[in-house]
Design a protein around this motif. Structure first.
Motif, PDB file in Angstrom:
ATOM      1  N   PRO A 164       9.282  49.907  60.517  1.00 27.75           N
ATOM      2  CA  PRO A 164       8.101  49.736  59.665  1.00 27.75           C
ATOM      3  C   PRO A 164       7.995  50.901  58.679  1.00 27.75           C
ATOM      4  N   ALA A 165       7.456  50.638  57.480  1.00 23.91           N
ATOM      5  CA  ALA A 165       7.401  51.661  56.433  1.00 23.91           C
ATOM      6  C   ALA A 165       6.699  52.934  56.921  1.00 23.91           C
ATOM      7  N   LYS A 166       5.642  52.774  57.715  1.00 23.21           N
ATOM      8  CA  LYS A 166       4.845  53.917  58.154  1.00 23.21           C
ATOM      9  C   LYS A 166       5.662  54.902  58.980  1.00 23.21           C
ATOM     10  N   TRP A 167       6.611  54.366  59.770  1.00 20.42           N
ATOM     11  CA  TRP A 167       7.376  55.214  60.682  1.00 20.42           C
ATOM     12  C   TRP A 167       8.853  55.289  60.314  1.00 20.42           C
ATOM     13  N   ARG A 168       9.207  54.792  59.122  1.00 18.50           N
ATOM     14  CA  ARG A 168      10.623  54.703  58.778  1.00 18.50           C
ATOM     15  C   ARG A 168      11.288  56.084  58.744  1.00 18.50           C
ATOM     16  N   GLY A 169      10.612  57.080  58.187  1.00 20.36           N
ATOM     17  CA  GLY A 169      11.202  58.412  58.104  1.00 20.36           C
ATOM     18  C   GLY A 169      11.489  58.991  59.472  1.00 20.36           C
ATOM     19  N   THR A 170      10.505  58.905  60.367  1.00 21.45           N
ATOM     20  CA  THR A 170      10.681  59.448  61.714  1.00 21.45           C
ATOM     21  C   THR A 170      11.785  58.717  62.466  1.00 21.45           C
ATOM     22  N   LEU A 171      11.780  57.381  62.410  1.00 25.52           N
ATOM     23  CA  LEU A 171      12.768  56.606  63.151  1.00 25.52           C
ATOM     24  C   LEU A 171      14.171  56.760  62.568  1.00 25.52           C
ATOM     25  N   SER A 172      14.267  56.818  61.244  1.00 22.80           N
ATOM     26  CA  SER A 172      15.579  57.013  60.632  1.00 22.80           C
ATOM     27  C   SER A 172      16.138  58.396  60.949  1.00 22.80           C
ATOM     28  N   SER A 173      15.252  59.327  61.288  1.00 22.38           N
ATOM     29  CA  SER A 173      15.695  60.670  61.669  1.00 22.38           C
ATOM     30  C   SER A 173      16.362  60.695  63.040  1.00 22.38           C
ATOM     31  N   MET A 174      16.285  59.573  63.761  1.00 21.30           N
ATOM     32  CA  MET A 174      16.931  59.525  65.078  1.00 21.30           C
ATOM     33  C   MET A 174      18.416  59.853  64.977  1.00 21.30           C
ATOM     34  N   TYR A 175      19.055  59.433  63.873  1.00 21.90           N
ATOM     35  CA  TYR A 175      20.476  59.747  63.693  1.00 21.90           C
ATOM     36  C   TYR A 175      20.685  61.261  63.714  1.00 21.90           C
ATOM     37  N   GLN A 176      19.915  61.973  62.885  1.00 25.10           N
ATOM     38  CA  GLN A 176      20.068  63.416  62.812  1.00 25.10           C
ATOM     39  C   GLN A 176      19.644  64.072  64.122  1.00 25.10           C
ATOM     40  N   PHE A 177      18.591  63.540  64.755  1.00 28.25           N
ATOM     41  CA  PHE A 177      18.127  64.093  66.025  1.00 28.25           C
ATOM     42  C   PHE A 177      19.218  64.001  67.091  1.00 28.25           C
ATOM     43  N   LEU A 178      19.835  62.830  67.218  1.00 33.51           N
ATOM     44  CA  LEU A 178      20.896  62.669  68.202  1.00 33.51           C
ATOM     45  C   LEU A 178      22.143  63.438  67.804  1.00 33.51           C
ATOM     46  N   CYS A 179      22.356  63.597  66.492  1.00 28.59           N
ATOM     47  CA  CYS A 179      23.450  64.440  66.030  1.00 28.59           C
ATOM     48  C   CYS A 179      23.263  65.875  66.525  1.00 28.59           C
ATOM     49  N   ILE A 180      22.038  66.377  66.421  1.00 28.00           N
ATOM     50  CA  ILE A 180      21.765  67.748  66.851  1.00 28.00           C
ATOM     51  C   ILE A 180      21.811  67.862  68.368  1.00 28.00           C
ATOM     52  N   ILE A 181      21.374  66.817  69.080  1.00 18.54           N
ATOM     53  CA  ILE A 181      21.537  66.825  70.536  1.00 18.54           C
ATOM     54  C   ILE A 181      23.024  66.911  70.877  1.00 18.54           C
ATOM     55  N   GLY A 182      23.840  66.140  70.132  1.00 18.50           N
ATOM     56  CA  GLY A 182      25.280  66.202  70.350  1.00 18.50           C
ATOM     57  C   GLY A 182      25.820  67.599  70.112  1.00 18.50           C
ATOM     58  N   ILE A 183      25.358  68.262  69.053  1.00 18.83           N
ATOM     59  CA  ILE A 183      25.803  69.629  68.757  1.00 18.83           C
ATOM     60  C   ILE A 183      25.389  70.588  69.867  1.00 18.83           C
ATOM     61  N   PHE A 184      24.130  70.465  70.314  1.00 21.47           N
ATOM     62  CA  PHE A 184      23.627  71.363  71.364  1.00 21.47           C
ATOM     63  C   PHE A 184      24.394  71.162  72.672  1.00 21.47           C
ATOM     64  N   LEU A 185      24.547  69.894  73.075  1.00 22.64           N
ATOM     65  CA  LEU A 185      25.271  69.621  74.317  1.00 22.64           C
ATOM     66  C   LEU A 185      26.724  70.074  74.227  1.00 22.64           C
ATOM     67  N   THR A 186      27.323  69.914  73.057  1.00 26.09           N
ATOM     68  CA  THR A 186      28.718  70.305  72.887  1.00 26.09           C
ATOM     69  C   THR A 186      28.878  71.812  72.988  1.00 26.09           C
ATOM     70  N   ASN A 187      27.921  72.559  72.440  1.00 24.97           N
ATOM     71  CA  ASN A 187      27.977  74.018  72.590  1.00 24.97           C
ATOM     72  C   ASN A 187      27.910  74.422  74.062  1.00 24.97           C
ATOM     73  N   ILE A 188      27.078  73.719  74.824  1.00 19.59           N
ATOM     74  CA  ILE A 188      27.005  73.999  76.264  1.00 19.59           C
ATOM     75  C   ILE A 188      28.325  73.652  76.935  1.00 19.59           C
ATOM     76  N   ILE A 189      28.891  72.478  76.581  1.00 20.29           N
ATOM     77  CA  ILE A 189      30.169  72.058  77.155  1.00 20.29           C
ATOM     78  C   ILE A 189      31.269  73.056  76.797  1.00 20.29           C
ATOM     79  N   ASN A 190      31.294  73.505  75.528  1.00 25.72           N
ATOM     80  CA  ASN A 190      32.296  74.501  75.115  1.00 25.72           C
ATOM     81  C   ASN A 190      32.199  75.759  75.953  1.00 25.72           C
ATOM     82  N   PHE A 191      30.954  76.229  76.168  1.00 24.60           N
ATOM     83  CA  PHE A 191      30.754  77.450  76.958  1.00 24.60           C
ATOM     84  C   PHE A 191      31.187  77.237  78.401  1.00 24.60           C
TER      85      PHE A 191
END
Length: 486
Positions: A164-191
């Motif tokens: 929905p238009a009202k929440w489109r920005g927040t919901l579309s940010s899920m890609y970037q949010f999960l991207c950053i979760i992937g980065i954070f988890l990967t840093n932990i895995i690397n360590f």
């Protein structure tokens, strides 16, 4: 295999003539609905999370190589140019994947393209874990890049067309949010992998685990999209009005779905005579220019210098004994927190203010990092300023770019236009990945971060004078903004 722009446009025109009766039927069905249903925010969030798993893939692969490249450099005695090629080779495949993704998604649908992307990355993750030479590893990363390229921009398009238009920005940010979760988890895995054995074990075996684990999120994305529906806008554009309306109804409720369906149908009628070449004509040419600008500066601002080479940078700043991986994990944690801040603010503060503040702060922190290298300041200051730099990106250019690009274009061109902009994202990411080791070796940390500070200032000026605000507007309203006035 992609179809030519004219073939796709022609196919869309045929669909329109064949589906006019079904459009009227669907409208009649909507108008005669006796009972109304309420929209389900839970359903929309599930769809956004499902498609956003493509971001987790990108985030994992972008940072997993930072945990492996030190071991690979020692194993294969890599030069800075070869080191850059191994890191950046994923973007070679990414440029190809994202370049054809739009044409494929406008032909076979958003959902199927993401499933193909997940399969390519699954194969690439397993292949990378068993490679025996730099050339084989580069080939594996190119295949993985093809998979991420196919799924990355299309996942945002999918969420954009469902939300929905009202929440489109927040919901579309899920890609970037999960991207950053992937980065954070990967840093932990690397360590954790670096701590799991001796240094010699890391050189011979540890890096294989770092790269191979990436097959797991690819499998998850495939399963999620196997169970998810197609984009309602794509369905209606393809003549499947009733199927599209049912999905809109689950998202917006019956009354909201009727309004959305009318807007979409009106947009489709306007688009009947359109073709890919329309992107380069009056009106949409400006939208394309804005999209390409956002795509380039999503990467040119310099955040991936830290994502790709964080452990190397921190090692040169005085960290050692695997503490460089811990420092990268700390930076990843800050990025995760401020990505959430960006998701909260994007539909409140707006897209443009966030990008202005973000690029200004990135320039300031990049200058601060340059000064720490210039005057040999304590390494902890490098980490502190890197955290500030990444935080500024995380609430601004990170999520906003992925949200805005699909918003700029009409339904019949959205997949292809987003794919074209994605080529610039991946092409710029390749430049950053390839040349960062060479810049760091030739200019030092001070020269490299001053260079990115200058690019951040250019980014600020471009946002100020080029980019419009799209907060709260329907996709069809944004489309009308860019259409040439008759």
């Amino acid at each position: 295999m992609s179809a030519s722009p004219n073939a796709v446009a022609g196919d869309g025109s045929n669909r329109q003539s064949q589906s006019s009766a079904s459009t009227q039927s669907a409208t009649t069905t909507q108008g005669s609905t006796q009972s109304t249903t309420q929209g389900s925010m839970k359903y929309v969030v599930i769809l956004a999370l499902s498609a956003g798993m493509a971001g987790l893939l990108y985030g994992y692969d972008a940072v997993s190589i930072s945990g492996a490249i030190g071991f690979l450099q020692e194993l294969y005695d890599l030069t800075p140019a070869h080191e850059g090629l191994i890191v950046s080779s994923i973007f070679i495949g990414g440029v190809v994947g994202v370049g054809v993704s739009g044409f494929l998604s406008d032909r076979i649908g958003r959902r199927k393209v993401m499933m193909f992307g997940a399969l390519f990355f699954f194969i690439a993750g397993l292949f990378a874990a068993f490679t025996q030479s730099p050339e084989q590893l580069i080939a594996a990363r190119i295949i993985g890049g093809l998979g991420i390229g196919l799924s990355s921009s299309i996942s945002i398009t999918y969420v954009t067309e469902c939300a929905p238009a009202k929440w489109r920005g927040t919901l579309s940010s899920m890609y970037q949010f999960l991207c950053i979760i992937g980065i954070f988890l990967t840093n932990i895995i690397n360590f954790c992998i670096a701590q799991s054995g001796s240094h010699a074990w890391g050189v011979s075996t540890g890096w294989r685990w770092v790269l191979g684990i990436g097959a797991a999120p690819a499998l998850v994305l495939f399963v999620f999209m196997l169970l998810a529906p197609e984009s309602p806008r794509f369905l209606m554009q393809s003549g499947k009005q009733e199927q599209g309306f049912k999905i809109l109804e689950r998202i917006n409720g019956t009354e909201g779905a009727r309004e959305e369906a009318k807007a979409i149908e009106a947009s489709i009628k306007l688009d009947q005579s359109g073709s890919f070449s329309e992107l380069f004509g009056p009106g949409l040419r400006k939208a394309l220019m804005v999209g390409i600008f956002l795509a380039v500066f999503n990467q040119a601002v310099g955040q991936n210098t830290i994502s790709f080479y964080g452990p190397t940078i921190f090692r040169n700043a005085g960290f050692g004994g695997n503490s460089e991986f811990l420092a990268s994990t700390m930076v990843g944690g800050v990025e995760l927190v401020f990505t959430v801040v960006g998701m909260v603010l994007i539909d409140r503060a707006g897209r443009k203010p966030l990008m202005l503040w973000g690029t200004a702060l990135m320039a300031a922190f990049a200058i601060a990092m340059a000064l720490t290298f210039m005057f040999n300041a304590p390494g902890v200051l490098v980490v502190v300023f890197a955290c500030g730099f990444i935080a500024a990106f995380a609430f601004s250019m990170g999520p906003v770019t992925w949200v805005m690009i699909p918003e700029l274009f009409p339904t019949h061109l959205r997949g292809r236009a987003s794919g074209l902009c994605g080529v610039f994202i991946w092409g710029t990411a390749w430049l950053v990945g390839q040349f960062t080791p060479m810049m760091f070796a030739g200019w030092g940390g001070q020269g490299m971060f001053l260079f990115f500070a200058a690019l951040d200032i250019i980014g600020f000026l471009g946002v100020r004078f080029l980019v419009p605000e799209t907060k709260g507007k329907r996709l069809e309203e944004i489309e009308e903004f860019f259409r040439p006035k008759k």
